[in-house]
Design a protein around this motif. Structure first.
Motif, mmCIF file in Angstrom:
data_model
loop_
_atom_site.group_PDB
_atom_site.id
_atom_site.type_symbol
_atom_site.label_atom_id
_atom_site.label_comp_id
_atom_site.label_asym_id
_atom_site.label_seq_id
_atom_site.Cartn_x
_atom_site.Cartn_y
_atom_site.Cartn_z
ATOM 1 N N VAL A 58 0.930 -1.119 0.085
ATOM 2 C CA VAL A 58 0.022 0.043 0.098
ATOM 3 C C VAL A 58 0.847 1.415 0.034
ATOM 4 N N ALA A 59 0.430 2.159 -0.977
ATOM 5 C CA ALA A 59 1.196 3.562 -0.960
ATOM 6 C C ALA A 59 0.419 4.481 -0.132
ATOM 7 N N GLU A 60 1.104 4.828 1.020
ATOM 8 C CA GLU A 60 0.375 5.800 1.938
ATOM 9 C C GLU A 60 0.875 7.325 1.789
ATOM 10 N N CYS A 61 0.102 7.950 1.509
ATOM 11 C CA CYS A 61 0.561 9.630 1.249
ATOM 12 C C CYS A 61 0.415 10.406 2.536
ATOM 13 N N TYR A 62 1.451 11.119 2.910
ATOM 14 C CA TYR A 62 1.288 11.952 4.124
ATOM 15 C C TYR A 62 1.638 13.407 3.345
ATOM 16 N N THR A 63 1.148 14.462 4.423
ATOM 17 C CA THR A 63 1.449 15.833 4.202
ATOM 18 C C THR A 63 2.334 16.298 5.186
ATOM 19 N N VAL A 64 3.570 16.841 5.016
ATOM 20 C CA VAL A 64 4.377 17.353 6.041
ATOM 21 C C VAL A 64 4.685 18.968 5.960
ATOM 22 N N ASN A 65 4.706 19.374 7.087
ATOM 23 C CA ASN A 65 5.010 20.934 7.224
ATOM 24 C C ASN A 65 6.631 21.125 7.378
ATOM 25 N N GLU A 68 10.616 24.751 4.280
ATOM 26 C CA GLU A 68 10.397 25.295 2.948
ATOM 27 C C GLU A 68 8.989 25.348 2.372
ATOM 28 N N GLY A 69 8.082 24.828 3.080
ATOM 29 C CA GLY A 69 6.759 24.897 2.679
ATOM 30 C C GLY A 69 6.152 23.342 3.077
ATOM 31 N N VAL A 70 4.730 23.276 2.700
ATOM 32 C CA VAL A 70 4.277 21.897 2.863
ATOM 33 C C VAL A 70 4.959 20.960 1.750
ATOM 34 N N ALA A 71 5.029 19.695 2.290
ATOM 35 C CA ALA A 71 5.489 18.715 1.204
ATOM 36 C C ALA A 71 4.749 17.556 1.329
ATOM 37 N N VAL A 72 4.542 16.554 0.448
ATOM 38 C CA VAL A 72 4.153 15.148 0.194
ATOM 39 C C VAL A 72 5.279 14.146 0.285
ATOM 40 N N ARG A 73 5.066 13.126 1.188
ATOM 41 C CA ARG A 73 5.779 11.942 1.489
ATOM 42 C C ARG A 73 4.835 10.720 1.117
ATOM 43 N N VAL A 74 5.338 9.906 0.397
ATOM 44 C CA VAL A 74 4.748 8.551 0.178
ATOM 45 C C VAL A 74 5.586 7.534 0.601
ATOM 46 N N GLU A 75 4.770 6.533 1.475
ATOM 47 C CA GLU A 75 5.308 5.629 2.149
ATOM 48 C C GLU A 75 4.816 4.553 1.528
ATOM 49 N N LEU A 76 5.765 3.487 1.282
ATOM 50 C CA LEU A 76 5.433 2.109 0.798
ATOM 51 C C LEU A 76 5.297 1.297 2.152
ATOM 52 N N VAL A 77 4.236 0.618 2.142
ATOM 53 C CA VAL A 77 4.175 -0.440 3.400
ATOM 54 C C VAL A 77 3.808 -1.859 2.811
ATOM 55 N N THR A 78 4.651 -2.754 2.989
ATOM 56 C CA THR A 78 4.618 -3.928 2.353
ATOM 57 C C THR A 78 4.055 -4.931 3.476
ATOM 58 N N THR A 86 5.666 -6.049 7.026
ATOM 59 C CA THR A 86 7.044 -6.340 6.808
ATOM 60 C C THR A 86 8.110 -5.263 6.725
ATOM 61 N N ASP A 87 7.622 -4.246 5.858
ATOM 62 C CA ASP A 87 8.621 -3.128 5.643
ATOM 63 C C ASP A 87 7.694 -1.934 5.364
ATOM 64 N N ARG A 88 8.579 -1.109 5.630
ATOM 65 C CA ARG A 88 8.059 0.605 5.506
ATOM 66 C C ARG A 88 9.236 1.244 4.803
ATOM 67 N N GLU A 89 9.167 1.891 3.857
ATOM 68 C CA GLU A 89 10.164 2.786 3.386
ATOM 69 C C GLU A 89 9.664 3.899 2.369
ATOM 70 N N ASN A 90 10.076 5.022 2.426
ATOM 71 C CA ASN A 90 9.765 6.288 1.753
ATOM 72 C C ASN A 90 10.119 6.048 0.470
ATOM 73 N N ILE A 91 9.417 6.257 -0.719
ATOM 74 C CA ILE A 91 9.566 6.204 -2.140
ATOM 75 C C ILE A 91 9.461 7.630 -2.614
ATOM 76 N N TYR A 92 8.683 8.463 -2.214
ATOM 77 C CA TYR A 92 8.779 9.864 -2.831
ATOM 78 C C TYR A 92 8.418 10.825 -1.641
ATOM 79 N N TRP A 93 9.209 12.107 -2.151
ATOM 80 C CA TRP A 93 9.275 13.284 -1.445
ATOM 81 C C TRP A 93 9.229 14.490 -2.478
ATOM 82 N N GLU A 94 8.217 15.143 -2.146
ATOM 83 C CA GLU A 94 8.269 16.529 -3.118
ATOM 84 C C GLU A 94 7.633 17.669 -2.282
#
Length: 137
Positions: A58-65, A68-78, A86-94
């Protein structure tokens, strides 16, 4: 004599501050990782979640302050076959976005805001690499 000592001390302090800033600038440009991003806090809900076609990821999307401003972090949960994480890892940051569109092409290929990532090749996206003055390829 005292004036000369004051100037020497002043210039030594200015030089030391300058060198410390150079060291931290180079560190920030060369040594950043998606693993250093903030993790989801206990009880924090994802803004958006998208399951893979095989339902093992599952790809979980979080917003983070950030400063530099608001950002989006997507974490892949296996998950395993017993639905244990079994695993959590960040795969996307913008930085500069507060939402993204996530879609799965198959169980190993995901599209996040028109950026396609092949998870079997451990591909990730980090907007800091795009804006870095010194890019690593």
């Amino acid at each position: 004599m005292k004036e000369k000592v004051k100037y020497i001390v002043y210039y030594c302090v200015v030089f030391a501050v300058f060198m410390i800033n150079i060291v931290f600038f180079v560190k920030d440009q060369l040594f950043f990782s998606l693993n250093d991003l903030p993790k989801a806090q206990e009880g924090e809900a994802a803004v958006y979640s998208a399951f893979s076609p095989d339902l093992n990821k599952v790809a979980e999307c979080y917003t983070v302050n950030t400063p530099e401003g608001v950002a989006v972090r997507v974490e892949l949960v296996t998950y395993d076959e017993n639905v244990n994480i079994t695993d959590r890892e960040n795969i996307y940051w913008e930085v500069g976005k507060d939402k993204v569109i996530i879609g799965w092409i198959d169980s190993d290929i995901i599209t996040i805001d028109s950026r396609t990532l092949d998870l079997s090749k451990n591909e990730t996206y980090d907007s800091r690499r795009i804006s870095s003055l010194i890019q690593r390829w």
